[in-house]
Design an enzyme around this catalytic site. Sequence first.
Site, PDB file in Angstrom:
ATOM      1  N   GLU A  67      -4.348   9.015   2.590  1.00  0.00           N
ATOM      2  CA  GLU A  67      -4.715  10.205   3.345  1.00  0.00           C
ATOM      3  C   GLU A  67      -4.405  11.448   2.525  1.00  0.00           C
ATOM      4  O   GLU A  67      -5.128  12.435   2.574  1.00  0.00           O
ATOM      5  CB  GLU A  67      -3.975  10.262   4.693  1.00  0.00           C
ATOM      6  CG  GLU A  67      -4.377  11.500   5.469  1.00  0.00           C
ATOM      7  CD  GLU A  67      -3.829  11.571   6.882  1.00  0.00           C
ATOM      8  OE1 GLU A  67      -2.867  10.867   7.193  1.00  0.00           O
ATOM      9  OE2 GLU A  67      -4.383  12.359   7.659  1.00  0.00           O
ATOM     10  N   ASP A  86      -1.304   5.584   4.661  1.00  0.00           N
ATOM     11  CA  ASP A  86      -1.072   6.786   5.472  1.00  0.00           C
ATOM     12  C   ASP A  86       0.439   7.035   5.422  1.00  0.00           C
ATOM     13  O   ASP A  86       1.212   6.337   6.079  1.00  0.00           O
ATOM     14  CB  ASP A  86      -1.543   6.586   6.915  1.00  0.00           C
ATOM     15  CG  ASP A  86      -1.566   7.909   7.675  1.00  0.00           C
ATOM     16  OD1 ASP A  86      -0.968   8.884   7.180  1.00  0.00           O
ATOM     17  OD2 ASP A  86      -2.174   7.971   8.759  1.00  0.00           O
ATOM     18  N   ILE A  88       2.435   9.405   6.491  1.00  0.00           N
ATOM     19  CA  ILE A  88       3.025   9.718   7.812  1.00  0.00           C
ATOM     20  C   ILE A  88       1.877   9.677   8.819  1.00  0.00           C
ATOM     21  O   ILE A  88       1.056  10.598   8.872  1.00  0.00           O
ATOM     22  CB  ILE A  88       3.708  11.114   7.837  1.00  0.00           C
ATOM     23  CG1 ILE A  88       4.813  11.197   6.782  1.00  0.00           C
ATOM     24  CG2 ILE A  88       4.275  11.385   9.238  1.00  0.00           C
ATOM     25  CD1 ILE A  88       5.553  12.547   6.739  1.00  0.00           C
ATOM     26  N   ASP A  89       1.801   8.606   9.579  1.00  0.00           N
ATOM     27  CA  ASP A  89       0.806   8.535  10.653  1.00  0.00           C
ATOM     28  C   ASP A  89       1.504   9.004  11.934  1.00  0.00           C
ATOM     29  O   ASP A  89       2.585   8.519  12.270  1.00  0.00           O
ATOM     30  CB  ASP A  89       0.302   7.093  10.833  1.00  0.00           C
ATOM     31  CG  ASP A  89      -0.703   7.018  11.968  1.00  0.00           C
ATOM     32  OD1 ASP A  89      -1.763   7.656  11.866  1.00  0.00           O
ATOM     33  OD2 ASP A  89      -0.416   6.349  12.970  1.00  0.00           O
ATOM     34  N   THR A  91       1.495  12.561  12.295  1.00  0.00           N
ATOM     35  CA  THR A  91       2.070  13.751  11.635  1.00  0.00           C
ATOM     36  C   THR A  91       2.447  14.840  12.624  1.00  0.00           C
ATOM     37  O   THR A  91       3.499  15.477  12.484  1.00  0.00           O
ATOM     38  CB  THR A  91       1.039  14.335  10.628  1.00  0.00           C
ATOM     39  OG1 THR A  91       0.468  13.272   9.895  1.00  0.00           O
ATOM     40  CG2 THR A  91       1.692  15.302   9.675  1.00  0.00           C
ATOM     41  N   ASP A 213      -5.630   5.138   8.949  1.00  0.00           N
ATOM     42  CA  ASP A 213      -4.917   5.067  10.231  1.00  0.00           C
ATOM     43  C   ASP A 213      -4.794   3.619  10.734  1.00  0.00           C
ATOM     44  O   ASP A 213      -3.874   3.304  11.485  1.00  0.00           O
ATOM     45  CB  ASP A 213      -5.653   5.881  11.314  1.00  0.00           C
ATOM     46  CG  ASP A 213      -5.696   7.370  11.003  1.00  0.00           C
ATOM     47  OD1 ASP A 213      -4.655   7.923  10.629  1.00  0.00           O
ATOM     48  OD2 ASP A 213      -6.783   7.978  11.143  1.00  0.00           O
TER      49      ASP A 213
HETATM   50  C1  IPD Z   1      -3.483  10.652  13.369  1.00  0.00           C
HETATM   51  C2  IPD Z   1      -2.763   9.814  14.392  1.00  0.00           C
HETATM   52  C3  IPD Z   1      -3.244  10.135  15.798  1.00  0.00           C
HETATM   53  C4  IPD Z   1      -4.727  10.014  15.938  1.00  0.00           C
HETATM   54  C5  IPD Z   1      -5.440  10.804  14.862  1.00  0.00           C
HETATM   55  C6  IPD Z   1      -4.945  10.384  13.496  1.00  0.00           C
HETATM   56  P1  IPD Z   1      -2.281  11.354  11.101  1.00  0.00           P
HETATM   57  O1  IPD Z   1      -3.099  10.315  12.050  1.00  0.00           O
HETATM   58  O2  IPD Z   1      -2.952   8.468  14.128  1.00  0.00           O
HETATM   59  O3  IPD Z   1      -2.704   9.237  16.737  1.00  0.00           O
HETATM   60  O4  IPD Z   1      -5.092  10.474  17.207  1.00  0.00           O
HETATM   61  O5  IPD Z   1      -6.820  10.526  14.983  1.00  0.00           O
HETATM   62  O6  IPD Z   1      -5.636  11.060  12.499  1.00  0.00           O
HETATM   63  O7  IPD Z   1      -3.213  12.491  10.819  1.00  0.00           O
HETATM   64  O8  IPD Z   1      -1.088  11.770  11.865  1.00  0.00           O
HETATM   65  O9  IPD Z   1      -1.993  10.544   9.902  1.00  0.00           O
END
Ligand code: IPD
Length: 268
Positions: A67, A86, A88-89, A91, A213
């Site tokens: 990412e 990813d 930090i998923d 974030t 993700d």
């Molecule tokens: C997000 C998270 C979130 C989801 C978003 C993602 P990120 O990833 O997984 O739950 O609703 O669509 O993009 O941006 O925090 O790595």
Amino acid sequence: MTPQVCLEIAVTAARAAGGYARAQRHRRGEANQRLAHDVKLALDVECQGIVEAIIRERAPGHAILGEESVGAAESGDDRTPLWIVDPIDGTVNFSHGLPFWCCSIGVRLGARSLAGAVYAPDTDELYTATCDGPALCNGAPLHVSSVAAVRDSLIMTGLDKQLDPRLPPFEIFRAISVRAQKARIIGSAALDLCHVAAGRADAYFEQGIYIWDIAAAALIVERAGGRAEQIGDMGHGRLRFLASNGSIHEAVKDIIARVQQDKTQAEG
Ligand code: IPD
């Protein structure tokens, strides 16, 4: 490289990056970019660097797609494994101090997932799977739920961060909410999927998410006995993705398809 060795590297990298983010959480407000429904943190980029350094050292020649890719994003092929990261998923959760975030690393060879690791530092939970082994959380086997009807189910979802007006995220959320026992938005797609794998949730649906993700946790769902399916491609890497315990998969898919159909008819 065997799936098990890929998993060991993914675990080392996920623990290193997740541990670093947790140790540095006092810096969670340091943003490189703030968007209406998202934030890009300095720590995201630093954690991606930690993961990449470990992969480059232990799996030289492999490709990395992240990412927050520090260099240019790379692509694998049928002979070059692709590490999908990813750092930090969740974030936004992390940036607010909510404990629902994780580091997610999946490894693919062509279309085949080899291994996946999802590490949630605040709860110290490590979810893992290989293509030929069980899904585990901290070493204990995971299994999807046996819930057979949507009305008895808990469904995790998320709202597309672009909130594209041509798409019906709120309508889908509403349709799921009225049919399921509960709909939940926790804010980390990878953890949502791990909850499905652990049988604590029965399905997960989201549109507008990216491969990083879901790459690791989709394999974890499958190896826990569930089903994970990309049900649409929205372009620019954005996906519509559904995972479930298997039993309610088609019913949830129908709910989503009906909302989409109604929206198309209303516009046409
Ligand atoms: C997000 C998270 C979130 C989801 C978003 C993602 P990120 O990833 O997984 O739950 O609703 O669509 O993009 O941006 O925090 O790595």
